[in-house]
Design a protein around this motif. Structure first.
Motif, PDB file in Angstrom:
ATOM      1  N   ASN A  15       0.824  -1.215   0.000  1.00 52.65           N
ATOM      2  CA  ASN A  15       0.000   0.000   0.000  1.00 52.65           C
ATOM      3  C   ASN A  15       0.855   1.262   0.000  1.00 52.65           C
ATOM      4  O   ASN A  15       0.494   2.259  -0.627  1.00 52.65           O
ATOM      5  CB  ASN A  15      -0.947  -0.003   1.197  1.00 52.65           C
ATOM      6  N   GLU A  18       2.110   1.653  -3.519  1.00 52.12           N
ATOM      7  CA  GLU A  18       0.973   2.028  -4.373  1.00 52.12           C
ATOM      8  C   GLU A  18       0.703   3.529  -4.263  1.00 52.12           C
ATOM      9  O   GLU A  18       0.519   4.219  -5.272  1.00 52.12           O
ATOM     10  CB  GLU A  18      -0.276   1.248  -3.985  1.00 52.12           C
ATOM     11  N   SER A  22       1.355   6.013  -7.403  1.00 53.34           N
ATOM     12  CA  SER A  22       0.117   6.640  -7.880  1.00 53.34           C
ATOM     13  C   SER A  22       0.200   8.155  -7.810  1.00 53.34           C
ATOM     14  O   SER A  22      -0.251   8.857  -8.718  1.00 53.34           O
ATOM     15  CB  SER A  22      -1.080   6.137  -7.072  1.00 53.34           C
ATOM     16  N   VAL A  30      -5.846   1.593 -11.653  1.00 53.83           N
ATOM     17  CA  VAL A  30      -5.101   0.827 -10.654  1.00 53.83           C
ATOM     18  C   VAL A  30      -5.934  -0.404 -10.340  1.00 53.83           C
ATOM     19  O   VAL A  30      -7.114  -0.300 -10.012  1.00 53.83           O
ATOM     20  CB  VAL A  30      -4.861   1.644  -9.362  1.00 53.83           C
ATOM     21  N   HIS A  31      -5.306  -1.579 -10.473  1.00 53.75           N
ATOM     22  CA  HIS A  31      -6.019  -2.832 -10.207  1.00 53.75           C
ATOM     23  C   HIS A  31      -5.203  -3.656  -9.226  1.00 53.75           C
ATOM     24  O   HIS A  31      -4.067  -4.019  -9.509  1.00 53.75           O
ATOM     25  CB  HIS A  31      -6.243  -3.610 -11.509  1.00 53.75           C
ATOM     26  N   LYS A  32      -5.810  -3.951  -8.080  1.00 51.40           N
ATOM     27  CA  LYS A  32      -5.129  -4.742  -7.047  1.00 51.40           C
ATOM     28  C   LYS A  32      -5.911  -6.029  -6.839  1.00 51.40           C
ATOM     29  O   LYS A  32      -7.143  -5.998  -6.756  1.00 51.40           O
ATOM     30  CB  LYS A  32      -5.050  -3.952  -5.748  1.00 51.40           C
ATOM     31  N   CYS A  33      -5.190  -7.153  -6.750  1.00 53.99           N
ATOM     32  CA  CYS A  33      -5.865  -8.432  -6.521  1.00 53.99           C
ATOM     33  C   CYS A  33      -4.885  -9.462  -5.959  1.00 53.99           C
ATOM     34  O   CYS A  33      -3.673  -9.259  -5.969  1.00 53.99           O
ATOM     35  CB  CYS A  33      -6.499  -8.955  -7.806  1.00 53.99           C
ATOM     36  N   THR A  53      -0.964  -8.468  -6.247  1.00 50.06           N
ATOM     37  CA  THR A  53      -0.415  -7.589  -7.276  1.00 50.06           C
ATOM     38  C   THR A  53      -1.210  -6.290  -7.308  1.00 50.06           C
ATOM     39  O   THR A  53      -2.406  -6.270  -7.030  1.00 50.06           O
ATOM     40  CB  THR A  53      -0.446  -8.227  -8.686  1.00 50.06           C
ATOM     41  N   CYS A  54      -0.500  -5.235  -7.641  1.00 50.62           N
ATOM     42  CA  CYS A  54      -1.135  -3.932  -7.826  1.00 50.62           C
ATOM     43  C   CYS A  54      -0.582  -3.374  -9.133  1.00 50.62           C
ATOM     44  O   CYS A  54       0.599  -3.040  -9.219  1.00 50.62           O
ATOM     45  CB  CYS A  54      -0.822  -3.007  -6.656  1.00 50.62           C
ATOM     46  N   LYS A  55      -1.437  -3.324 -10.140  1.00 55.38           N
ATOM     47  CA  LYS A  55      -1.031  -2.866 -11.467  1.00 55.38           C
ATOM     48  C   LYS A  55      -1.428  -1.399 -11.626  1.00 55.38           C
ATOM     49  O   LYS A  55      -2.607  -1.066 -11.615  1.00 55.38           O
ATOM     50  CB  LYS A  55      -1.649  -3.751 -12.532  1.00 55.38           C
ATOM     51  N   GLU A  64       3.988  -2.870 -12.058  1.00 53.95           N
ATOM     52  CA  GLU A  64       3.298  -3.936 -11.336  1.00 53.95           C
ATOM     53  C   GLU A  64       4.011  -4.155 -10.011  1.00 53.95           C
ATOM     54  O   GLU A  64       5.153  -4.596  -9.977  1.00 53.95           O
ATOM     55  CB  GLU A  64       3.287  -5.234 -12.143  1.00 53.95           C
TER      56      GLU A  64
END
Length: 144
Positions: A15, A18, A22, A30-33, A53-55, A64
């Motif tokens: 985080n 990120e 950002s 932003v895609h986190k999974c 991952t956080c893209k 990434e």
């Protein structure tokens, strides 16, 4: 051929990185999974792999961020920019002073003092680090 993304394995908190990237890059998405399973094992060669991952997708590139849940990654401290393996990625910016202010504001650090007028195109270049010590070279070019 096209560079798809730059992958950064987080040493501490995904985080935190990120937020840093950002704020610097103003992503369009932003895609986190959580990723796991056989297909990821086939890609990486790592048994029982599970990660977050956080893209962070900008108009021009993607970073990434990867945080391993299983297995835990080796944390090898880098005391100097003189080490083997992936060393840094470089960004070309319009105004380096403004960008360097943002790096420090969001938790990064300047590594060197920077060099000016390296050649007819490069006005300045300096190494900085993100909050976890990953190195970014910031280059201001006259092409802007």
């Amino acid at each position: 051929m096209l560079l798809r993304h730059i992958g950064i394995v987080c040493k501490e908190d995904i985080n935190n990185l990120e937020k840093f990237y950002s704020k610097l890059f103003h992503p369009v998405n932003v895609h986190k999974c959580i990723e796991k399973g056989e297909k990821l094992k086939l890609i990486t060669g790592v048994d029982n792999i599970k990660l977050i991952t956080c893209k962070i997708q900008t108009k021009n590139f993607m970073i990434e961020l990867i945080q391993y849940i299983d297995p835990k990654p080796l944390n090898i401290p880098k005391k100097s920019p003189a080490f083997t393996g992936l060393n840094h990625f470089a960004l070309t910016v319009k105004e380096s002073a403004e960008f360097l202010d943002l790096v420090e504001k969001y938790g990064g650090k300047l590594i060197g003092n920077g060099a000016k007028d390296l050649n007819e195109n490069v006005r300045s270049a300096i190494y900085v680090s993100d909050p976890e010590g990953n190195i970014i070279e910031v280059v201001e070019e006259s092409m802007w």
